[in-house]
Design a protein around this motif. Structure first.
Motif, PDB file in Angstrom:
ATOM      1  N   LYS A 465       0.842  -1.190   0.000  1.00 10.29           N
ATOM      2  CA  LYS A 465       0.000   0.000   0.000  1.00 10.29           C
ATOM      3  C   LYS A 465       0.879   1.243   0.000  1.00 10.29           C
ATOM      4  O   LYS A 465       1.886   1.318   0.714  1.00 10.29           O
ATOM      5  N   GLY A 466       0.498   2.224  -0.819  1.00 12.35           N
ATOM      6  CA  GLY A 466       1.227   3.489  -0.861  1.00 12.35           C
ATOM      7  C   GLY A 466       0.430   4.589  -0.195  1.00 12.35           C
ATOM      8  O   GLY A 466      -0.644   4.374   0.379  1.00 12.35           O
ATOM      9  N   ALA A 467       0.958   5.802  -0.273  1.00 11.95           N
ATOM     10  CA  ALA A 467       0.283   6.954   0.336  1.00 11.95           C
ATOM     11  C   ALA A 467      -0.820   7.460  -0.575  1.00 11.95           C
ATOM     12  O   ALA A 467      -0.813   7.257  -1.786  1.00 11.95           O
ATOM     13  N   ALA A 468      -1.781   8.143   0.035  1.00  9.85           N
ATOM     14  CA  ALA A 468      -2.845   8.854  -0.698  1.00  9.85           C
ATOM     15  C   ALA A 468      -3.614   7.950  -1.641  1.00  9.85           C
ATOM     16  O   ALA A 468      -3.841   8.277  -2.798  1.00  9.85           O
ATOM     17  N   GLY A 469      -4.043   6.778  -1.144  1.00 11.35           N
ATOM     18  CA  GLY A 469      -4.905   5.899  -1.929  1.00 11.35           C
ATOM     19  C   GLY A 469      -4.236   5.245  -3.115  1.00 11.35           C
ATOM     20  O   GLY A 469      -4.860   5.120  -4.166  1.00 11.35           O
ATOM     21  N   THR A 470      -2.974   4.849  -2.977  1.00  8.27           N
ATOM     22  CA  THR A 470      -2.270   4.199  -4.087  1.00  8.27           C
ATOM     23  C   THR A 470      -1.774   2.820  -3.668  1.00  8.27           C
ATOM     24  O   THR A 470      -1.673   2.505  -2.484  1.00  8.27           O
ATOM     25  N   VAL A 471      -1.486   2.014  -4.695  1.00  4.94           N
ATOM     26  CA  VAL A 471      -0.828   0.718  -4.510  1.00  4.94           C
ATOM     27  C   VAL A 471       0.497   0.795  -5.250  1.00  4.94           C
ATOM     28  O   VAL A 471       0.558   1.280  -6.387  1.00  4.94           O
ATOM     29  N   GLN A 472       1.560   0.327  -4.606  1.00  6.82           N
ATOM     30  CA  GLN A 472       2.895   0.445  -5.190  1.00  6.82           C
ATOM     31  C   GLN A 472       3.431  -0.923  -5.619  1.00  6.82           C
ATOM     32  O   GLN A 472       3.305  -1.908  -4.892  1.00  6.82           O
ATOM     33  N   LEU A 473       4.017  -0.917  -6.812  1.00 10.60           N
ATOM     34  CA  LEU A 473       4.752  -2.075  -7.330  1.00 10.60           C
ATOM     35  C   LEU A 473       6.236  -1.757  -7.234  1.00 10.60           C
ATOM     36  O   LEU A 473       6.695  -0.743  -7.768  1.00 10.60           O
ATOM     37  N   LEU A 474       6.992  -2.629  -6.542  1.00  9.60           N
ATOM     38  CA  LEU A 474       8.424  -2.409  -6.359  1.00  9.60           C
ATOM     39  C   LEU A 474       9.210  -3.523  -7.035  1.00  9.60           C
ATOM     40  O   LEU A 474       8.894  -4.705  -6.860  1.00  9.60           O
ATOM     41  N   VAL A 475      10.224  -3.138  -7.809  1.00 11.57           N
ATOM     42  CA  VAL A 475      11.148  -4.084  -8.424  1.00 11.57           C
ATOM     43  C   VAL A 475      12.556  -3.658  -8.037  1.00 11.57           C
ATOM     44  O   VAL A 475      12.986  -2.548  -8.368  1.00 11.57           O
ATOM     45  N   GLU A 476      13.248  -4.541  -7.338  1.00 12.85           N
ATOM     46  CA  GLU A 476      14.554  -4.198  -6.775  1.00 12.85           C
ATOM     47  C   GLU A 476      15.599  -5.192  -7.248  1.00 12.85           C
ATOM     48  O   GLU A 476      15.371  -6.405  -7.217  1.00 12.85           O
ATOM     49  N   ASP A 477      16.761  -4.664  -7.715  1.00 12.65           N
ATOM     50  CA  ASP A 477      17.828  -5.545  -8.166  1.00 12.65           C
ATOM     51  C   ASP A 477      19.078  -5.354  -7.318  1.00 12.65           C
ATOM     52  O   ASP A 477      19.094  -4.529  -6.403  1.00 12.65           O
ATOM     53  N   GLU A 478      20.122  -6.109  -7.647  1.00 12.91           N
ATOM     54  CA  GLU A 478      21.378  -6.045  -6.905  1.00 12.91           C
ATOM     55  C   GLU A 478      22.500  -5.512  -7.788  1.00 12.91           C
ATOM     56  O   GLU A 478      23.665  -5.869  -7.622  1.00 12.91           O
ATOM     57  N   GLY A 479      22.129  -4.659  -8.760  1.00 11.91           N
ATOM     58  CA  GLY A 479      23.121  -4.109  -9.676  1.00 11.91           C
ATOM     59  C   GLY A 479      23.877  -2.926  -9.079  1.00 11.91           C
ATOM     60  O   GLY A 479      23.980  -2.772  -7.852  1.00 11.91           O
ATOM     61  N   ILE A 539       9.860   2.115  -8.183  1.00 10.66           N
ATOM     62  CA  ILE A 539       8.573   2.132  -7.493  1.00 10.66           C
ATOM     63  C   ILE A 539       7.543   2.753  -8.432  1.00 10.66           C
ATOM     64  O   ILE A 539       7.667   3.912  -8.831  1.00 10.66           O
ATOM     65  N   VAL A 540       6.530   1.963  -8.792  1.00 10.53           N
ATOM     66  CA  VAL A 540       5.456   2.433  -9.659  1.00 10.53           C
ATOM     67  C   VAL A 540       4.187   2.498  -8.824  1.00 10.53           C
ATOM     68  O   VAL A 540       3.790   1.496  -8.211  1.00 10.53           O
ATOM     69  N   ALA A 541       3.560   3.650  -8.771  1.00  7.36           N
ATOM     70  CA  ALA A 541       2.343   3.844  -7.979  1.00  7.36           C
ATOM     71  C   ALA A 541       1.132   3.850  -8.895  1.00  7.36           C
ATOM     72  O   ALA A 541       1.141   4.483  -9.957  1.00  7.36           O
ATOM     73  N   PHE A 542       0.075   3.137  -8.470  1.00  6.11           N
ATOM     74  CA  PHE A 542      -1.176   3.073  -9.220  1.00  6.11           C
ATOM     75  C   PHE A 542      -2.323   3.494  -8.296  1.00  6.11           C
ATOM     76  O   PHE A 542      -2.305   3.179  -7.102  1.00  6.11           O
ATOM     77  N   PRO A 543      -3.340   4.170  -8.832  1.00  2.00           N
ATOM     78  CA  PRO A 543      -4.490   4.548  -8.000  1.00  2.00           C
ATOM     79  C   PRO A 543      -5.323   3.329  -7.631  1.00  2.00           C
ATOM     80  O   PRO A 543      -5.508   2.425  -8.430  1.00  2.00           O
ATOM     81  N   ARG A 544      -5.800   3.325  -6.375  1.00  2.00           N
ATOM     82  CA  ARG A 544      -6.623   2.206  -5.926  1.00  2.00           C
ATOM     83  C   ARG A 544      -8.046   2.272  -6.488  1.00  2.00           C
ATOM     84  O   ARG A 544      -8.684   1.248  -6.679  1.00  2.00           O
ATOM     85  N   ASP A 545      -8.511   3.459  -6.757  1.00  2.00           N
ATOM     86  CA  ASP A 545      -9.882   3.625  -7.250  1.00  2.00           C
ATOM     87  C   ASP A 545      -9.894   4.591  -8.431  1.00  2.00           C
ATOM     88  O   ASP A 545      -8.965   5.373  -8.640  1.00  2.00           O
ATOM     89  N   ALA A 546     -10.988   4.511  -9.214  1.00  2.00           N
ATOM     90  CA  ALA A 546     -11.124   5.400 -10.375  1.00  2.00           C
ATOM     91  C   ALA A 546     -11.193   6.840  -9.921  1.00  2.00           C
ATOM     92  O   ALA A 546     -11.876   7.193  -8.953  1.00  2.00           O
ATOM     93  N   GLY A 547     -10.427   7.699 -10.590  1.00  2.00           N
ATOM     94  CA  GLY A 547     -10.462   9.124 -10.298  1.00  2.00           C
ATOM     95  C   GLY A 547      -9.490   9.568  -9.234  1.00  2.00           C
ATOM     96  O   GLY A 547      -9.249  10.757  -9.069  1.00  2.00           O
ATOM     97  N   SER A 548      -8.889   8.621  -8.458  1.00  2.00           N
ATOM     98  CA  SER A 548      -7.908   9.008  -7.449  1.00  2.00           C
ATOM     99  C   SER A 548      -6.557   9.196  -8.098  1.00  2.00           C
ATOM    100  O   SER A 548      -6.292   8.706  -9.179  1.00  2.00           O
ATOM    101  N   ASP A 549      -5.676   9.874  -7.475  1.00  2.00           N
ATOM    102  CA  ASP A 549      -4.322  10.060  -7.988  1.00  2.00           C
ATOM    103  C   ASP A 549      -3.330   9.795  -6.882  1.00  2.00           C
ATOM    104  O   ASP A 549      -3.651   9.554  -5.749  1.00  2.00           O
ATOM    105  N   ASP A 550      -2.071   9.758  -7.315  1.00  2.00           N
ATOM    106  CA  ASP A 550      -1.023   9.453  -6.341  1.00  2.00           C
ATOM    107  C   ASP A 550      -0.529  10.702  -5.635  1.00  2.00           C
ATOM    108  O   ASP A 550       0.429  10.665  -4.940  1.00  2.00           O
TER     109      ASP A 550
END
Length: 550
Positions: A465-479, A539-550
C-alpha cells in the motif's frame, strides 16, 4: 516499311502479389495437413509415454512389495518356524506359545497379526502336525497336504519349485497367508515341510509402508508434486479382491499392471494415471483433436487472401512501419534470432544426439521467441504512445495474480541469465489499472533488472500500500544502481546511462520511457531510488480507485 516493335508486356505487380497469395494459401493447406498429422503423432507418442509411466510405476510398486514380503514375512517367519520344528526332530511340535516367542521381530513388526497354526510335514511318513489356535480340519487339511506334496514332488523331479514361499488362499474376504519352506534333514536326508499360517495383516501393513515411502514416478519428472495427485493404485490378492487402494482413486483410463512373483503371493498392483496430471507427466500434454481449429484457420487464411487483394494500397504504409521497426531495435533482435536459427537448423538437420538435447533446443527457441515478443510489444507501445494512440481499458484489478502470471512467463528468461526472482505479494491489494499495460510495465522493469544486474542476483518484486490511496509495485535488483544526477533522465526516450553507452549490453533506450508513459496514462507515477543492496529500486504507484491520484 519499318516494322513496329511491340513492347513486352510486364505483368502487373498486383497480379504477382495475388499469385503469391494463392500460393501461400496452397502452402497453408499443406501446413494444415502436416499440423494435423503431427498432432495425431504427438497424441500417439504421448499416450505411449503415459502407458510406459503407468507400467513402470506398477513394476516399482510390485517390486517393493515383493522385496518387503521376502524380508519381513518370509525370511523372518521361516527363521522362527525352522527353529521351532527342528528343536525336537523326533518329538511332537512344541507348544504354540513357544513358537510365538521365537517369532520375536516378526510379531514386533506386525503386532495386530493373528496366527492360526504352526505346521510340520514329514514326506516319508506322510505325517502332518499342527500347533496353534485354529488348525485346519477336513478339506482345508487335505488341501494343505496336497499342496505340500506337489511342492515336494516338483522339487524331487527337477522341476522349478522354490524351497520357500508365500501362498495366499481361501475364500474372498477370508484369505489367509501360508508361509512355507521345504528342507532336508542334515542327518537322515529326509525332506520335510514347515511353516505357519496367519491373516492378511502383514500384507496390508507392508503395502501401506510401500505406499508411503516408495516414489513410483521419477523425481526429476514430478518435482515436489504430491504423488497422490499424479496417480492412484490398487493392490489385489489372487482372488481379485483389493486389499489396499490409495486415496483418491482416479478413473480407469491410462493404466499399468504388474504382479508379484507367484512364490511371494502373486499380489497384483494396478496403477492409474490422473488425467489432470498429463501436462506434468508428458511434455506438451496429451493433445486434443485440432482438426476443427485447423480447418477454421485454413478458412480464415482463405478469407485473408481475398481481403489482402484489396489491401495492396497499404503496402507503402506497412513498408514504412517495417523500416521504422528495424531501425529502432534491430541490434536487440540479432542475438535471439541467431539462437533461434542455430537451434532450428540443428533440429532441421537432425544433429541432436538425444531427446534431451532436442527438448533443450526447443526450450531455447521458445525462450528467445518470448524475448522477441517482448521487444516487439515494447516497440509497439512506444510507437503508439508517440502518436498518442494508446487506448487503455482501466478496471478494478487484483494485482497479485497479474504479478504471478508475469513472473511465471519471465522465469525462463531470468534463469537463462542466472538470476532468481522472488516475490512478496499481498493478495488483497487491488488497483485501477489496465491489465495489459500493467504486465508490460512489470516485464520492462524485470528485463531492466536482469539485463543490467550481476549474474546470480536476486530480483525482488513486491506489492504494498502506498500513500494517498495508491498501490505500489516495487522491483529491486542487486546491480550498480542509478546515479542520482541521472535519475531524472533515464525515463526519457532513447536515454541510457553514461556508463552503459559503450558497454556490451544492448538496449534501445525506450523500455523505461514506456514504463513512465503507461504509468501516467493509468493515473500513476514512477520513480527510482537506491535499494538496500546498493542496486536500483523502481517504485510504480497506481491509484486504488477510479479518479484518485497518487
Amino acid at each position: 516499311m519499318v516494322p513496329i516493335r511491340r513492347r513486352r508486356r510486364v505483368p502487373s505487380r498486383s497480379a504477382i502479389v495475388v499469385s503469391l497469395l494463392f500460393l501461400t494459401l496452397g502452402l497453408a493447406g499443406v501446413m494444415a495437413y502436416q499440423a494435423w498429422d503431427a498432432t495425431r503423432s504427438h497424441e500417439r507418442i504421448a499416450k505411449e509415454t503415459l502407458e510406459g509411466h503407468a507400467l513402470s510405476s506398477a513394476w516399482l510398486l510390485t517390486s517393493a512389495i515383493g522385496r518387503d514380503l521376502y524380508d519381513e514375512v518370509l525370511r523372518k517367519g521361516l527363521d522362527a518356524s525352522h527353529k521351532a520344528v527342528t528343536s525336537y526332530p523326533d518329538a511332537p511340535l512344541p507348544p504354540f506359545k513357544s513358537f510365538e516367542k521365537l517369532l520375536g521381530d516378526f510379531i514386533w513388526s506386525f503386532p495386530d497379526a493373528e496366527f492360526d497354526f504352526l505346521f510340520r510335514m514329514d514326506f516319508r511318513k506322510g505325517k502332518l502336525e499342527f500347533r496353534g489356535n485354529d488348525p485346519p480340519v477336513g478339506e482345508a487339511q487335505e488341501w494343505l497336504k496336497v499342496f505340500l506334496k506337489e511342492l515336494a514332488t516338483a522339487g524331487s523331479e527337477g522341476k522349478k519349485a522354490p524351497p520357500a514361499g508365500i501362498r495366499i488362499h481361501g475364500l474372498p474376504s477370508e484369505e489367509r497367508i501360508l508361509v512355507y519352506g521345504i528342507m532336508s534333514d542334515p542327518a537322515s536326508g529326509e525332506r520335510f515341510a514347515f511353516g505357519f499360517q496367519t491373516d492378511l495383516v502383514p500384507v496390508k501393513a507392508i503395502v501401506e509402508q510401500v505406499a508411503k515411502g516408495t516414489p513410483l514416478l521419477p523425481p526429476a519428472l514430478t518435482g515436489t508434486a504430491d504423488q497422490s495427485k499424479l496417480l492412484s493404485f490398487t493392490v489385489s490378492v489372487p482372488s481379485g479382491r483389493a486389499v489396499y487402494s490409495s486415496v483418491p482413486q482416479y478413473p480407469v483410463g491410462i493404466r499399468g499392471e504388474d504382479t508379484v512373483e507367484p512364490w511371494l503371493g502373486a499380489l497384483t498392483g494396478a496403477v492409474h494415471i490422473n488425467p489432470d496430471a498429463i501436462d506434468r507427466l508428458v511434455i506438451g500434454g496429451l493433445p486434443k483433436s485440432r482438426l476443427p481449429t485447423i480447418l477454421g484457420l485454413l478458412a480464415l487464411t482463405s478469407a485473408m487472401v481475398l481481403v489482402a487483394v484489396f489491401q495492396l494500397r497499404r503496402e507503402q504504409e506497412l513498408s514504412l512501419l517495417r523500416t521504422d521497426f528495424v531501425s529502432s531495435v534491430s541490434h536487440q533482435l540479432r542475438t535471439p534470432l541467431a539462437q533461434i536459427r542455430m537451434f532450428g537448423e540443428t533440429l532441421l538437420l537432425g544433429r541432436v544426439r538425444s531427446e534431451e538435447e532436442e527438448r533443450r533446443s526447443l526450450e531455447i527457441i521458445v525462450k528467445e521467441a518470448q524475448s522477441l515478443t517482448h521487444q516487439v510489444d515494447n516497440v509497439l507501445h512506444f510507437s503508439r504512445a508517440q502518436r498518442g494512440e494508446v487506448a487503455l481499458s482501466l478496471q478494478k484489478t487484483a494485482l497479485a495474480p497479474l504479478v504471478s502470471e508475469v513472473l511465471e512467463s519471465f522465469g525462463p528468461l531470468a534463469q537463462a541469465q542466472g538470476c532468481r526472482v522472488e516475490a512478496s505479494l499481498d493478495d488483497a491489494l487491488e488497483a485501477w489499472v489496465d491489465p495489459g499495460a500493467f504486465r508490460q510495465i512489470l516485464l520492462n522493469l524485470l528485463e531492466n533488472a536482469v539485463k543490467y544486474g550481476p549474474a546470480n542476483q536476486i530480483v525482488d518484486v513486491r506489492l504494498r500500500k502506498g500513500a494517498a490511496g495508491t498501490v505500489q509495485l516495487l522491483v529491486e535488483d542487486e546491480g550498480k544502481g542509478i546515479p542520482a544526477d541521472e535519475r531524472a533522465d533515464i525515463f526519457a526516450p532513447y536515454s541510457r546511462l553514461e556508463r552503459d553507452r559503450d558497454s556490451g549490453v544492448a538496449g534501445s533506450g525506450i523500455g523505461l520511457a514506456v514504463v513512465k508513459e503507461l504509468a501516467r496514462r493509468q493515473g500513476g507515477s514512477v520513480r527510482v531510488e537506491d535499494s538496500v543492496s546498493g542496486g536500483a529500486r523502481f517504485i510504480v504507484a497506481f491509484p486504488r480507485d477510479a479518479g484518485s491520484d497518487d
